[in-house]
Design an enzyme around this catalytic site. Structure first.
Site, PDB file in Angstrom:
ATOM      1  CD  GLU A 189      24.185  63.251  39.278  1.00 40.17           C
ATOM      2  OE1 GLU A 189      23.338  62.862  38.468  1.00 40.17           O
ATOM      3  OE2 GLU A 189      24.482  64.453  39.432  1.00 40.17           O
ATOM      4  CD  GLU A 194      27.923  68.911  40.349  1.00 36.74           C
ATOM      5  OE1 GLU A 194      26.706  69.142  40.239  1.00 36.74           O
ATOM      6  OE2 GLU A 194      28.470  67.931  39.814  1.00 36.74           O
TER       7      GLU A 194
HETATM    8  O1  G3I Z   1      23.586  73.950  24.424  1.00 34.07           O
HETATM    9  C1  G3I Z   1      22.194  73.694  24.215  1.00 34.07           C
HETATM   10  C2  G3I Z   1      21.601  74.775  23.355  1.00 34.07           C
HETATM   11  O2  G3I Z   1      22.181  74.730  22.076  1.00 34.07           O
HETATM   12  C3  G3I Z   1      20.085  74.561  23.255  1.00 34.07           C
HETATM   13  O3  G3I Z   1      19.512  75.614  22.566  1.00 34.07           O
HETATM   14  C4  G3I Z   1      19.465  74.480  24.646  1.00 34.07           C
HETATM   15  C5  G3I Z   1      17.968  74.172  24.590  1.00 34.07           C
HETATM   16  O4  G3I Z   1      17.522  73.504  25.735  1.00 34.07           O
HETATM   17  O5  G3I Z   1      20.097  73.460  25.383  1.00 34.07           O
HETATM   18  C6  G3I Z   1      21.500  73.672  25.549  1.00 34.07           C
HETATM   19  O6  G3I Z   1      22.027  72.595  26.279  1.00 34.07           O
HETATM   20  C7  G3I Z   1      21.756  72.611  27.654  1.00 34.07           C
HETATM   21  C8  G3I Z   1      23.102  72.546  28.386  1.00 34.07           C
HETATM   22  O7  G3I Z   1      22.881  72.439  29.766  1.00 34.07           O
HETATM   23  C9  G3I Z   1      23.965  73.778  28.153  1.00 34.07           C
HETATM   24  O8  G3I Z   1      23.331  74.908  28.659  1.00 34.07           O
HETATM   25  C10 G3I Z   1      20.913  71.394  28.002  1.00 34.07           C
HETATM   26  O9  G3I Z   1      19.621  71.518  27.437  1.00 34.07           O
HETATM   27  C11 G3I Z   1      20.798  71.256  29.511  1.00 34.07           C
HETATM   28  O10 G3I Z   1      20.145  70.041  29.818  1.00 34.07           O
HETATM   29  C12 G3I Z   1      22.175  71.256  30.118  1.00 34.07           C
HETATM   30  O11 G3I Z   1      22.026  71.230  31.517  1.00 34.07           O
HETATM   31  C13 G3I Z   1      23.178  70.859  32.255  1.00 34.07           C
HETATM   32  C14 G3I Z   1      22.818  69.651  33.104  1.00 34.07           C
HETATM   33  O12 G3I Z   1      23.912  69.324  33.965  1.00 34.07           O
HETATM   34  C15 G3I Z   1      22.502  68.473  32.183  1.00 34.07           C
HETATM   35  O13 G3I Z   1      22.711  67.281  32.724  1.00 34.07           O
HETATM   36  C16 G3I Z   1      23.562  72.021  33.151  1.00 34.07           C
HETATM   37  O14 G3I Z   1      24.056  73.102  32.350  1.00 34.07           O
HETATM   38  C17 G3I Z   1      24.640  71.588  34.150  1.00 34.07           C
HETATM   39  O15 G3I Z   1      24.856  72.612  35.083  1.00 34.07           O
HETATM   40  C18 G3I Z   1      24.166  70.344  34.878  1.00 34.07           C
HETATM   41  O16 G3I Z   1      25.184  69.955  35.762  1.00 34.07           O
HETATM   42  C19 G3I Z   1      24.912  68.809  36.592  1.00 34.07           C
HETATM   43  C20 G3I Z   1      26.227  68.104  36.817  1.00 34.07           C
HETATM   44  O17 G3I Z   1      26.824  67.797  35.588  1.00 34.07           O
HETATM   45  C21 G3I Z   1      26.039  66.856  37.684  1.00 34.07           C
HETATM   46  N1  G3I Z   1      25.357  67.168  38.929  1.00 34.07           N
HETATM   47  C22 G3I Z   1      24.086  67.886  38.783  1.00 34.07           C
HETATM   48  C23 G3I Z   1      24.305  69.166  37.973  1.00 34.07           C
HETATM   49  C24 G3I Z   1      23.026  69.964  37.871  1.00 34.07           C
HETATM   50  O18 G3I Z   1      22.073  69.273  37.145  1.00 34.07           O
END
Ligand code: G3I
Length: 365
Positions: free
Chosen positions: A155, A260
């Protein structure tokens, strides 16, 4: 450039035993492309009931959804945590999967300290380059020869084709992409090296990505593939827009990986059209209409959308290496939490009980 040609051969041997309900996606599409899924911590640690058998039946590629991102794998300077990565690679090897590392250089899920001095002022370019190199050497190097493909840079462009003004760009300039790919090639020359982005169907964005990739290749840099993330909606973008992206990438000389894939079925607040993860709206029934289940007509539309997409990818199977879904089933989709937290979304091909959505095979035939 699949590194496991024997995989398709082996799968072919088993295909004759797969019938009816037992038919797996990976067998159905075995002559077309690999079928992948993003996996997360409970799944790689064997803590999610049914996940392993779903993986075994349907998928022959896995991508790390979060666990190999900088914030998780190197949360503090020189402190690496490979608990996820090691289990992830072992899981992939157990299933003879095509294993995809995600991601080495990104602006999200990268701690602030990466771009700062100990005093909190912006880092100079030489020091940031050093940190990038050390991260790639340590993370990619640990799994060299075992992870088949890497999303090296993620990105780097805005939707209008301009450079994203991330700290990588601001401190290192445009050259940060070339630096990352050169280092990646040095660490694992056999790995498939991918530039990965969303909204690649947008012509301006795609043009910028392909110009960058062609320029890198002209400079002797190894860059093998363009990852089209594929975060789509029920009726948008059109199949024609997606098809144009596939053919353009192929004509430019790069492999196409759908990295994705998911299909958002929920209404989206109008100013959240990209993938800006900072957006968050208070959950309300207006934005969370299907808490008690997806209405049949919406589910039918979703299944048809998936079948249309997969048929399009089959049509271009000579250009496509892989189609990866961004999560195994609806309960694990990031779209339950974006752009509104705590919603009930139905974005994947498997429901919360890990059942393939009804009507998919019928639509494919
Ligand atoms: O693990 C913590 C947990 O301990 C906490 O309680 C909770 C509270 O918000 O957060 C949890 O972490 C989250 C993590 O996912 C695991 O679930 C983060 O907040 C959350 O921001 C994170 O989101 C991920 C996101 O990327 C962040 O950048 C998504 O799972 C993941 O699917 C997403 O993937 C991205 C690709 O890497 C790049 N392309 C876009 C795609 C979708 O956004």
């Amino acid at each position: 450039m699949l590194r496991k040609p024997f995989l398709l051969f082996t799968l072919a041997l088993f295909s004759s035993f797969q019938t009816g309900e037992e038919k797996g996606l990976k067998i159905y599409f075995e002559r077309d492309f690999l079928v992948g899924t993003a996996v997360n911590l409970p799944q790689v640690m064997g803590r999610e009931a049914g996940a392993d058998s779903l993986l075994a039946l349907h998928f022959n590629s896995i991508t790390a959804e979060n666990g190999l991102k900088w914030a998780l794998v190197q949360p503090k300077p020189d402190q690496f945590d490979f608990a996820f990565g090691d289990a992830f690679v072992e899981l992939g090897e157990k299933h003879q999967s095509y294993i995809v590392g995600h991601t080495l250089v990104w602006h999200q899920q990268t701690p602030k300290w990466v771009f700062q001095t100990e005093q909190g002022s912006p880092l100079d370019s030489a020091s940031l380059a050093q940190r990038m190199y050390q991260h790639i050497e340590t993370v990619m190097g640990r799994y060299a020869g075992r992870i088949q493909a890497w999303d090296v840079v993620n990105e780097a462009f805005e939707d209008d084709g301009t450079w994203r003004k991330s700290p990588w760009f601001t401190i290192l300039g445009e050259g940060f992409i070339e630096m990352a790919f050169r280092k990646a090639e040095q660490i694992d020359p056999e790995a498939v090296l991918i530039y990965n982005d969303y909204n690649v169907w947008k012509p301006e964005k795609r043009a910028a990505i392909l110009a960058m990739a062609k320029n890198l290749r002209a400079n002797g840099v190894k860059i093998d593939a363009i990852g089209m993330q594929g975060h789509y909606r029920l009726d948008f973008p059109s199949l024609a827009q997606i098809e144009k992206a596939i053919t353009d990438i192929h004509e430019a000389g790069f492999e196409v990986h759908v990295t994705e894939l998911d299909v958002d079925v929920l209404p989206r607040p109008s100013d959240s059209d990209g993938a800006d993860l900072n957006i968050n709206f208070a959950a309300s029934p207006k934005w969370n209409p299907y808490v008690d289940g997806l209405p049949q007509e919406v589910e039918e539309k979703l299944v048809k959308r998936y079948a249309d997409l997969m048929k399009l990818f089959q049509k271009h199977s000579d250009k496509m290496q892989r189609v990866t879904f961004w999560g195994m089933h609806d309960g694990r989709s990031w779209l339950n939490n974006w752009p509104v937290r705590g919603r009930t979304n139905y974005a994947l091909l498997f429901d919360r009980d890990k059942r393939l959505k009804k009507g998919f095979w019928e639509e494919m035939n």
